[in-house]
Scaffold this motif. Structure first.
Motif, PDB file in Angstrom:
ATOM      1  N   PHE A  61       0.830  -1.210   0.000  1.00  0.00           N
ATOM      2  CA  PHE A  61       0.000   0.000   0.000  1.00  0.00           C
ATOM      3  C   PHE A  61       0.868   1.265   0.000  1.00  0.00           C
ATOM      4  O   PHE A  61       0.585   2.215  -0.714  1.00  0.00           O
ATOM      5  CB  PHE A  61      -0.917   0.003   1.229  1.00  0.00           C
ATOM      6  N   ASN A  62       1.937   1.280   0.789  1.00  0.00           N
ATOM      7  CA  ASN A  62       2.807   2.460   0.849  1.00  0.00           C
ATOM      8  C   ASN A  62       3.491   2.728  -0.476  1.00  0.00           C
ATOM      9  O   ASN A  62       3.606   3.870  -0.908  1.00  0.00           O
ATOM     10  CB  ASN A  62       3.845   2.288   1.960  1.00  0.00           C
ATOM     11  N   ARG A  63       3.982   1.675  -1.130  1.00  0.00           N
ATOM     12  CA  ARG A  63       4.607   1.871  -2.443  1.00  0.00           C
ATOM     13  C   ARG A  63       3.594   2.420  -3.442  1.00  0.00           C
ATOM     14  O   ARG A  63       3.897   3.322  -4.229  1.00  0.00           O
ATOM     15  CB  ARG A  63       5.197   0.550  -2.937  1.00  0.00           C
ATOM     16  N   MET A  64       2.400   1.862  -3.407  1.00  0.00           N
ATOM     17  CA  MET A  64       1.334   2.324  -4.296  1.00  0.00           C
ATOM     18  C   MET A  64       0.972   3.774  -3.995  1.00  0.00           C
ATOM     19  O   MET A  64       0.775   4.588  -4.916  1.00  0.00           O
ATOM     20  CB  MET A  64       0.115   1.421  -4.119  1.00  0.00           C
ATOM     21  N   LEU A  65       0.921   4.129  -2.712  1.00  0.00           N
ATOM     22  CA  LEU A  65       0.580   5.494  -2.312  1.00  0.00           C
ATOM     23  C   LEU A  65       1.605   6.485  -2.842  1.00  0.00           C
ATOM     24  O   LEU A  65       1.247   7.524  -3.427  1.00  0.00           O
ATOM     25  CB  LEU A  65       0.502   5.573  -0.782  1.00  0.00           C
ATOM     26  N   ILE A  66       2.896   6.198  -2.646  1.00  0.00           N
ATOM     27  CA  ILE A  66       3.941   7.122  -3.101  1.00  0.00           C
ATOM     28  C   ILE A  66       3.941   7.229  -4.619  1.00  0.00           C
ATOM     29  O   ILE A  66       4.008   8.342  -5.172  1.00  0.00           O
ATOM     30  CB  ILE A  66       5.319   6.665  -2.587  1.00  0.00           C
ATOM     31  N   ASN A  67       3.848   6.105  -5.314  1.00  0.00           N
ATOM     32  CA  ASN A  67       3.876   6.151  -6.777  1.00  0.00           C
ATOM     33  C   ASN A  67       2.683   6.916  -7.346  1.00  0.00           C
ATOM     34  O   ASN A  67       2.827   7.763  -8.227  1.00  0.00           O
ATOM     35  CB  ASN A  67       3.898   4.731  -7.350  1.00  0.00           C
ATOM     36  N   SER A  68       1.502   6.646  -6.809  1.00  0.00           N
ATOM     37  CA  SER A  68       0.300   7.279  -7.358  1.00  0.00           C
ATOM     38  C   SER A  68       0.230   8.762  -7.044  1.00  0.00           C
ATOM     39  O   SER A  68      -0.371   9.534  -7.796  1.00  0.00           O
ATOM     40  CB  SER A  68      -0.951   6.577  -6.814  1.00  0.00           C
ATOM     41  N   HIS A  69       0.864   9.169  -5.944  1.00  0.00           N
ATOM     42  CA  HIS A  69       0.836  10.574  -5.573  1.00  0.00           C
ATOM     43  C   HIS A  69       1.988  11.380  -6.166  1.00  0.00           C
ATOM     44  O   HIS A  69       1.992  12.608  -6.061  1.00  0.00           O
ATOM     45  CB  HIS A  69       0.845  10.722  -4.041  1.00  0.00           C
ATOM     46  N   SER A  70       2.952  10.714  -6.764  1.00  0.00           N
ATOM     47  CA  SER A  70       4.063  11.435  -7.406  1.00  0.00           C
ATOM     48  C   SER A  70       3.591  11.930  -8.766  1.00  0.00           C
ATOM     49  O   SER A  70       3.876  11.354  -9.812  1.00  0.00           O
ATOM     50  CB  SER A  70       5.286  10.524  -7.548  1.00  0.00           C
ATOM     51  N   ALA A  71       2.837  13.024  -8.730  1.00  0.00           N
ATOM     52  CA  ALA A  71       2.119  13.482  -9.924  1.00  0.00           C
ATOM     53  C   ALA A  71       2.349  14.957 -10.220  1.00  0.00           C
ATOM     54  O   ALA A  71       1.575  15.573 -10.946  1.00  0.00           O
ATOM     55  CB  ALA A  71       0.627  13.216  -9.748  1.00  0.00           C
ATOM     56  N   ALA A  72       3.399  15.547  -9.665  1.00  0.00           N
ATOM     57  CA  ALA A  72       3.646  16.977  -9.876  1.00  0.00           C
ATOM     58  C   ALA A  72       4.308  17.217 -11.224  1.00  0.00           C
ATOM     59  O   ALA A  72       4.865  16.305 -11.845  1.00  0.00           O
ATOM     60  CB  ALA A  72       4.536  17.518  -8.754  1.00  0.00           C
ATOM     61  N   VAL A  73       4.251  18.453 -11.668  1.00  0.00           N
ATOM     62  CA  VAL A  73       4.901  18.862 -12.919  1.00  0.00           C
ATOM     63  C   VAL A  73       5.858  20.012 -12.622  1.00  0.00           C
ATOM     64  O   VAL A  73       5.781  20.670 -11.587  1.00  0.00           O
ATOM     65  CB  VAL A  73       3.868  19.288 -13.988  1.00  0.00           C
ATOM     66  N   GLY A  74       6.768  20.254 -13.562  1.00  0.00           N
ATOM     67  CA  GLY A  74       7.804  21.262 -13.370  1.00  0.00           C
ATOM     68  C   GLY A  74       7.261  22.680 -13.381  1.00  0.00           C
ATOM     69  O   GLY A  74       6.058  22.902 -13.561  1.00  0.00           O
ATOM     70  N   PRO A  75       8.160  23.643 -13.128  1.00  0.00           N
ATOM     71  CA  PRO A  75       9.607  23.488 -13.015  1.00  0.00           C
ATOM     72  C   PRO A  75      10.028  22.791 -11.735  1.00  0.00           C
ATOM     73  O   PRO A  75       9.274  22.735 -10.770  1.00  0.00           O
ATOM     74  CB  PRO A  75      10.116  24.934 -13.040  1.00  0.00           C
ATOM     75  N   GLU A  76      11.261  22.249 -11.768  1.00  0.00           N
ATOM     76  CA  GLU A  76      11.781  21.572 -10.592  1.00  0.00           C
ATOM     77  C   GLU A  76      12.194  22.582  -9.531  1.00  0.00           C
ATOM     78  O   GLU A  76      12.645  23.684  -9.833  1.00  0.00           O
ATOM     79  CB  GLU A  76      12.999  20.713 -10.975  1.00  0.00           C
ATOM     80  N   ALA A  77      12.030  22.189  -8.289  1.00  0.00           N
ATOM     81  CA  ALA A  77      12.456  23.036  -7.178  1.00  0.00           C
ATOM     82  C   ALA A  77      13.975  23.168  -7.187  1.00  0.00           C
ATOM     83  O   ALA A  77      14.698  22.234  -7.532  1.00  0.00           O
ATOM     84  CB  ALA A  77      11.995  22.427  -5.856  1.00  0.00           C
ATOM     85  N   SER A  78      14.458  24.352  -6.802  1.00  0.00           N
ATOM     86  CA  SER A  78      15.895  24.531  -6.633  1.00  0.00           C
ATOM     87  C   SER A  78      16.347  23.739  -5.410  1.00  0.00           C
ATOM     88  O   SER A  78      15.524  23.319  -4.579  1.00  0.00           O
ATOM     89  CB  SER A  78      16.220  26.017  -6.438  1.00  0.00           C
ATOM     90  N   GLU A  79      17.651  23.565  -5.272  1.00  0.00           N
ATOM     91  CA  GLU A  79      18.145  22.814  -4.128  1.00  0.00           C
ATOM     92  C   GLU A  79      17.814  23.523  -2.814  1.00  0.00           C
ATOM     93  O   GLU A  79      17.496  22.875  -1.813  1.00  0.00           O
ATOM     94  CB  GLU A  79      19.653  22.568  -4.268  1.00  0.00           C
ATOM     95  N   GLU A  80      17.868  24.855  -2.804  1.00  0.00           N
ATOM     96  CA  GLU A  80      17.540  25.548  -1.556  1.00  0.00           C
ATOM     97  C   GLU A  80      16.062  25.381  -1.216  1.00  0.00           C
ATOM     98  O   GLU A  80      15.692  25.282  -0.037  1.00  0.00           O
ATOM     99  CB  GLU A  80      17.918  27.025  -1.614  1.00  0.00           C
TER     100      GLU A  80
END
Length: 505
Positions: A80-99
């Motif tokens: 369930f946890n793997r499924m939760l993380i994969n399914s919720h990883s749905a953002a789009v760019g731009p990518e956040a800076s390191e700071e």
């Protein structure tokens, strides 16, 4: 790089510390009490997970969102946890800076330590180790509607499991390679871990912390350059008089006026007969009230933000001393989102005021100087076209000041029917602030040019230092040159912190 180590306890983190962790790579450690608390609460969570008589608890032994009708057994937690993380990883760019990533990690780590999450110590330690090893997950920044930053924060969940991509010491690579290089072991997510990763407003609060620090720095410079501009304009000092502000004691304008008076100590501007007009245009006369309004907005935002980054934004909320896990919406940050909207609108007033101060400085009728601050008014165009640039930036700021906190749709099966768009509010206000840095830089060299043309002395104790800093990078305009170069140099001066250091001395 900072040698500072900041101890996190879940109770005392400040926005200034978030900024130092994010930008100066300050190390973090977890207080002994917080370590003991999270271990004890984790033991309780694991005991409760084995209790077959326990009622259904949202996100603990059930699915999440529209899938809350799912029953999740102890044996099915890993999948369930793997499924939760994969399914919720749905953002789009731009990518956040390191700071920005570091700010999110720091805020989420501190909120873990409030001891209302129940996440495993192994997961919590990974956030600490990521910060100290400069191992930063690649995180797209758009997709959160501001009611918990699920789709963005899930990308940290990929990295802790050795999936996705990260930056290690500035080098991009797979998370698996980075974990191997640093000796970190991928975390096997257990009970409540997946939800603890995603169910947080750390994107909004982390980037909001950086923005709040940046606005405070900007306003100190803004007050300093207003003081220099008042000298450049030959303006009235009566609106600075403490007696005026005591008659209407609003904290922000009072603080701004006090700062401006201090910056102008010893200036020619206090001498009788310097100003030939009885009353200046409002862009100069009301500047302390306009700038002070931003400080008043910060007075609202900073305490709310401090409370947010030192409390739990988890759903469900673990109350370990009562052995209860409660469904809630502690991630809702409507009060704080409204504060950042107010801050953006206050900055928009500053933006417009800067424009009018520059326009008046360029206009002989008001400034009694050659038009567009030309050295002779006849053979050098000087700052003729600058007005187009800063008014274009002001128009963009006006657009960015429009509120978005009520622009949401009902999602997740019509259950999640409230949102704030809080990350978007921070993003648009940050863009506005960067536009303002260009505008403040343009104000800086306009003021220096007018000071030279007016040829009055002495400047104030601190405005003289500001003038010298400007002239170190931008010379007097005695013949026309490429103005974009001056604009870039002025912007870099504002970004460098040199003017802020003068203002805060």
């Amino acid at each position: 790089m900072s040698q500072e180590t900041i101890t996190l306890s879940g109770r005392e983190l400040t926005t200034a510390q978030v900024a130092r962790i994010a930008r100066q790579y300050a190390r973090v450690e977890i207080s002994a009490q917080a370590e003991a608390d999270i271990s004890a609460t984790r033991k309780l969570i694991l005991e409760m997970a084995k209790d077959r008589e326990l009622p259904r608890i949202y996100g603990f032994n059930t699915g999440v969102g529209m899938n809350k009708d799912w029953d999740i057994s102890e044996e099915g937690l890993g999948r369930f946890n793997r499924m939760l993380i994969n399914s919720h990883s749905a953002a789009v760019g731009p990518e956040a800076s390191e700071e920005e990533v570091r700010a999110m990690l720091a805020v989420r780590l501190n909120c873990f330590l409030t001891n209302h999450t129940g996440a495993s110590p192994e997961l919590i330690h990974m956030y600490r180790d990521f910060l100290n090893l400069r191992l930063h997950p690649v995180m797209p920044t758009r997709g959160s509607i501001g009611e918990s930053d699920l789709v963005v924060m899930a990308h940290i969940g990929l990295a802790v499991q050795g999936e996705g991509e990260v930056f290690l010491q500035g080098e991009r690579m797979s998370a698996a390679e980075a974990l191997a290089k640093t000796g970190l072991k991928p975390v096997t997510l257990g009970c409540k871990d997946g939800l603890a990763i995603v169910n947080t407003s750390a994107l909004f609060a982390g980037l909001g912390s950086l923005l709040a620090e940046d606005v405070m720095e900007f306003m100190d410079m803004c007050d300093l350059l207003y003081a220099l501009s008042l000298e450049a304009f030959g303006g009235n000092t009566s609106p600075l008089d403490e007696a005026c502000h005591l008659a209407r004691p609003v904290r922000g304008p009072m603080e701004t006026a006090a700062r401006v008076r201090r910056y102008l100590e010893g200036s020619f501007i206090w001498q009788p007969g310097v100003t030939v007009t009885m009353q200046d245009p409002l862009c100069y006369r009301s500047a302390c009230h306009v700038n002070g309004a931003v400080r008043d907005a910060l007075d609202y935002v900073i305490p709310h933000l401090a409370g947010h980054i030192n409390s739990s934004d988890d759903n469900p909320c673990v109350v370990s001393e009562q052995r209860r896990i409660l469904s809630c919406s502690n991630y809702d940050a409507t009060s704080l989102a409204l504060g950042f909207e107010m801050l953006g609108q206050a900055l928009c007033h500053v933006s417009r005021n800067i424009c009018y101060q520059l326009i008046k400085l360029d206009t002989p009728y008001f400034s009694r100087l050659p038009r567009f601050l030309s050295p002779d008014g006849t053979s050098v165009m000087a700052y003729t076209t600058n007005q187009k640039t800063y008014t274009a930036l002001d128009a963009e700021n006006r657009l960015l000041s429009n509120p978005v906190n009520v622009d949401w749709l009902s999602v997740s099966g019509d259950v999640e029917d409230h949102a704030t768009n809080a990350p978007l509010i921070v993003a648009k206000t940050s863009k506005m602030l960067d536009n303002l840095r260009y505008m403040l830089g343009m104000q800086a060299y306009h003021a220096a040019q007018a000071i030279d043309l007016r040829n009055m002395a002495p400047l104030g104790r601190y405005t003289s230092e500001a003038y010298a800093a400007i002239r170190d990078v931008i010379p007097f305009v005695d013949q026309d040159r490429v103005v974009s170069i001056d604009i870039r140099r002025a912007y870099e001066l504002v970004r460098s912190g040199r003017l802020c250091a003068i203002a805060r001395r």
